[in-house]
Design a protein around this motif. Structure first.
Motif, PDB file in Angstrom:
ATOM      1  N   HIS A   1      28.827  14.800   3.033  1.00 32.16           N
ATOM      2  CA  HIS A   1      29.278  15.683   4.075  1.00 32.16           C
ATOM      3  C   HIS A   1      28.224  16.596   4.616  1.00 32.16           C
ATOM      4  N   PHE A   2      27.161  16.388   3.777  1.00 31.01           N
ATOM      5  CA  PHE A   2      25.774  17.120   4.296  1.00 31.01           C
ATOM      6  C   PHE A   2      24.517  16.546   3.913  1.00 31.01           C
ATOM      7  N   TYR A   3      23.927  16.318   4.838  1.00 32.08           N
ATOM      8  CA  TYR A   3      22.536  15.582   4.897  1.00 32.08           C
ATOM      9  C   TYR A   3      21.652  16.500   4.861  1.00 32.08           C
ATOM     10  N   TYR A   4      20.303  16.316   3.931  1.00 27.83           N
ATOM     11  CA  TYR A   4      20.300  15.188   2.814  1.00 27.83           C
ATOM     12  C   TYR A   4      20.453  15.841   1.360  1.00 27.83           C
ATOM     13  N   ARG A   5      20.691  17.394   1.429  1.00 25.11           N
ATOM     14  CA  ARG A   5      20.775  17.745  -0.075  1.00 25.11           C
ATOM     15  C   ARG A   5      21.987  18.754  -0.130  1.00 25.11           C
ATOM     16  N   GLY A   6      23.191  18.226   0.356  1.00 21.49           N
ATOM     17  CA  GLY A   6      24.061  18.778   0.016  1.00 21.49           C
ATOM     18  C   GLY A   6      24.464  20.220   0.590  1.00 21.49           C
TER      19      GLY A   6
ATOM     20  N   ASN B   1      26.454  10.739  -2.856  1.00 21.89           N
ATOM     21  CA  ASN B   1      25.397  11.057  -3.404  1.00 21.89           C
ATOM     22  C   ASN B   1      24.537  12.202  -3.047  1.00 21.89           C
ATOM     23  N   HIS B   2      24.635  12.287  -1.685  1.00 22.10           N
ATOM     24  CA  HIS B   2      23.960  13.322  -0.888  1.00 22.10           C
ATOM     25  C   HIS B   2      24.292  14.532  -1.126  1.00 22.10           C
ATOM     26  N   ASP B   3      25.777  14.887  -1.383  1.00 18.56           N
ATOM     27  CA  ASP B   3      26.299  16.012  -1.963  1.00 18.56           C
ATOM     28  C   ASP B   3      25.960  16.331  -3.396  1.00 18.56           C
ATOM     29  N   HIS B   4      25.753  15.310  -4.011  1.00 20.01           N
ATOM     30  CA  HIS B   4      25.410  15.549  -5.510  1.00 20.01           C
ATOM     31  C   HIS B   4      23.759  15.925  -5.552  1.00 20.01           C
ATOM     32  N   ALA B   5      23.117  15.586  -4.378  1.00 19.27           N
ATOM     33  CA  ALA B   5      21.522  16.002  -4.308  1.00 19.27           C
ATOM     34  C   ALA B   5      21.629  17.875  -4.180  1.00 19.27           C
TER      35      ALA B   5
ATOM     36  N   CYS C   1      29.129   5.750 -11.899  1.00 17.02           N
ATOM     37  CA  CYS C   1      27.667   4.816 -11.943  1.00 17.02           C
ATOM     38  C   CYS C   1      26.591   5.555 -12.693  1.00 17.02           C
ATOM     39  N   GLY C   2      26.812   6.895 -13.019  1.00 18.52           N
ATOM     40  CA  GLY C   2      25.855   7.073 -14.201  1.00 18.52           C
ATOM     41  C   GLY C   2      24.772   8.026 -13.361  1.00 18.52           C
ATOM     42  N   GLY C   3      24.968   8.438 -12.403  1.00 21.78           N
ATOM     43  CA  GLY C   3      24.001   9.282 -11.501  1.00 21.78           C
ATOM     44  C   GLY C   3      23.775  10.587 -12.182  1.00 21.78           C
ATOM     45  N   ARG C   4      22.699  11.246 -11.904  1.00 21.70           N
ATOM     46  CA  ARG C   4      22.458  12.584 -12.350  1.00 21.70           C
ATOM     47  C   ARG C   4      23.403  13.635 -11.663  1.00 21.70           C
ATOM     48  N   SER C   5      24.150  14.589 -12.363  1.00 19.37           N
ATOM     49  CA  SER C   5      25.034  15.597 -11.787  1.00 19.37           C
ATOM     50  C   SER C   5      24.231  16.452 -11.132  1.00 19.37           C
ATOM     51  N   ASP C   6      22.957  16.859 -11.467  1.00 24.17           N
ATOM     52  CA  ASP C   6      22.454  17.984 -10.499  1.00 24.17           C
ATOM     53  C   ASP C   6      21.108  17.459 -10.187  1.00 24.17           C
ATOM     54  N   ARG C   7      20.207  18.300  -9.695  1.00 24.48           N
ATOM     55  CA  ARG C   7      18.914  18.037  -9.507  1.00 24.48           C
ATOM     56  C   ARG C   7      18.013  18.410 -10.552  1.00 24.48           C
ATOM     57  N   ARG C   8      18.354  18.890 -11.688  1.00 20.32           N
ATOM     58  CA  ARG C   8      17.643  19.252 -12.758  1.00 20.32           C
ATOM     59  C   ARG C   8      17.473  18.222 -13.743  1.00 20.32           C
ATOM     60  N   ARG C   9      17.775  17.060 -13.254  1.00 23.49           N
ATOM     61  CA  ARG C   9      17.589  15.923 -14.290  1.00 23.49           C
ATOM     62  C   ARG C   9      18.082  15.943 -15.545  1.00 23.49           C
TER      63      ARG C   9
END
Ligand code: NAG
Length: 336
Positions: A63-68, A102-106, A155-163
């Motif tokens: 919904h929002f490029y590139y980092r939500g 994925n870009h929202d999760h970023a 698919c096991g993506g990270r849920s936020d950008r703090r790894r």
């Protein structure tokens, strides 16, 4: 004779649930925040919603490029959403039924949940994955179940950008799969089952199929007899459809909210003979003149998915019959 021929009931039926689906409309992170193609898709989406009296739009991520968004007060909500989708027919309470890409999760996905929780919000997003049932006002009380899933988490993506550690992502994924299996089981009695998520199972376009979903989601969709799976991620409209049968899921790509890419790089990955439709953009011109979305009509007779270009013209349509139990008994189905 095929046991569930669509035309048998089509003559008297009329569509009385209409909804839209679009993904990957996330605009630009810098001025002018949007593009000519996004605005054209927005106008066509509004016109379709008005013409068909659409009940809601499934908004399948990015919904929002590139980092939500950073927060529920981020100016991107106004610049990239409220100021773009201005048609009254798109502005009912909770009209936008969202799941993240994925870009929202970023960015901050909690902020997208918080924005939805505000009174009178256009945004409906009660949790990362959710389901609901629509019952048509026909004699048959035709039911349509919707299951919206978070394919990034699955698919096991990270849920936020703090790894967070891989272990936590894996645990979140397994919990999400458990929820999904329960949701699909609860939908067993519905006449139609619509599943939507960001990543595609099959796709002929630039990103192509998603290995994790082919491995785990495709068998679930088949065994639970999903009518359709709608997805984004690849910036294209497409239809991958096996011949109709009880376990034949129809796959529709709706990720053309911002533009349609020219790529058909993964056309060879689509099962032989099943690529029914693929809208491709023109290289270099696609920011201005491509894009599209789908509209879905449901009646007792069938669920029709129609692909529309940014000019609002219908490009392709395909209908599936209800998940009739006699189809299961004979293993036969037909469309005439
Ligand atoms: C995410 O958004 C919510 C809602 O606006 C806010 O309360 C929270 O502080 C944000 N989180 C971060 C890490 O910025």
């Amino acid at each position: 004779m095929p046991a569930c021929v669509l035309a048998a009931v089509a003559a008297t039926a009329f569509a009385d649930l209409h909804f839209l689906a679009v993904a990957d409309w996330g605009g630009l992170p810098v001025w002018p925040w949007t593009t000519p193609a996004q605005r054209r898709v927005a106008a066509a989406l509004g016109a379709a919603a008005e013409a068909h009296d659409s009940a809601f739009v499934l908004s399948l991520g990015d919904h929002f490029y590139y980092r939500g968004v950073r927060s529920a007060d981020d100016a991107r909500w106004r610049r990239g959403f409220e100021d773009v989708y201005t048609h009254d027919a798109l502005r009912g309470d909770g009209f936008w039924r969202a799941v993240a890409g994925n870009h929202d999760h970023a960015g901050n996905v909690s902020a997208q949940l918080a924005y939805a929780a505000r009174p009178g919000s256009l945004w409906y997003y009660p949790s990362l994955q959710y389901r609901w049932r629509e019952v048509l006002r026909d004699e048959e009380r035709t039911s349509v179940d919707f299951v919206l899933i978070d394919t990034y988490v699955l698919c096991g993506g990270r849920s936020d950008r703090r790894r967070p550690p891989r272990g936590a992502a894996r645990a979140a994924a397994e919990e999400a799969w458990r929820w999904l299996e329960g949701a699909l089981a609860e939908s067993a009695s519905a006449d139609f089952l619509v599943v939507g998520g960001h990543y595609p199972v099959h796709s002929p376009a630039g990103h192509g199929p998603t290995a994790c979903l082919r491995r785990r989601l495709e068998p679930l969709l088949r065994s639970h007899r999903a009518s359709v799976y709608l997805s984004g991620h690849d910036h294209a409209l497409f239809h991958v459809g096996p011949p109709l049968s009880p376990a034949a899921v129809q796959y529709h790509g709706v990720g053309a909210g911002l533009l349609t890419s020219a790529s058909a790089r993964h056309a060879h990955t689509v099962p032989h003979g099943q690529l029914r439709f693929h809208q491709r953009g023109r290289r270099f011109a696609n920011v201005v003149e491509s894009g599209g979305f789908v509209g879905c009509s449901v009646s007792a007779a069938g669920l029709t998915v129609t692909h529309y270009g940014a000019d609002g013209n219908a490009l392709h349509a395909a209908t599936v019959p209800p998940r009739a139990t006699e189809c299961e008994a004979t293993g036969e189905a037909g469309i005439t």
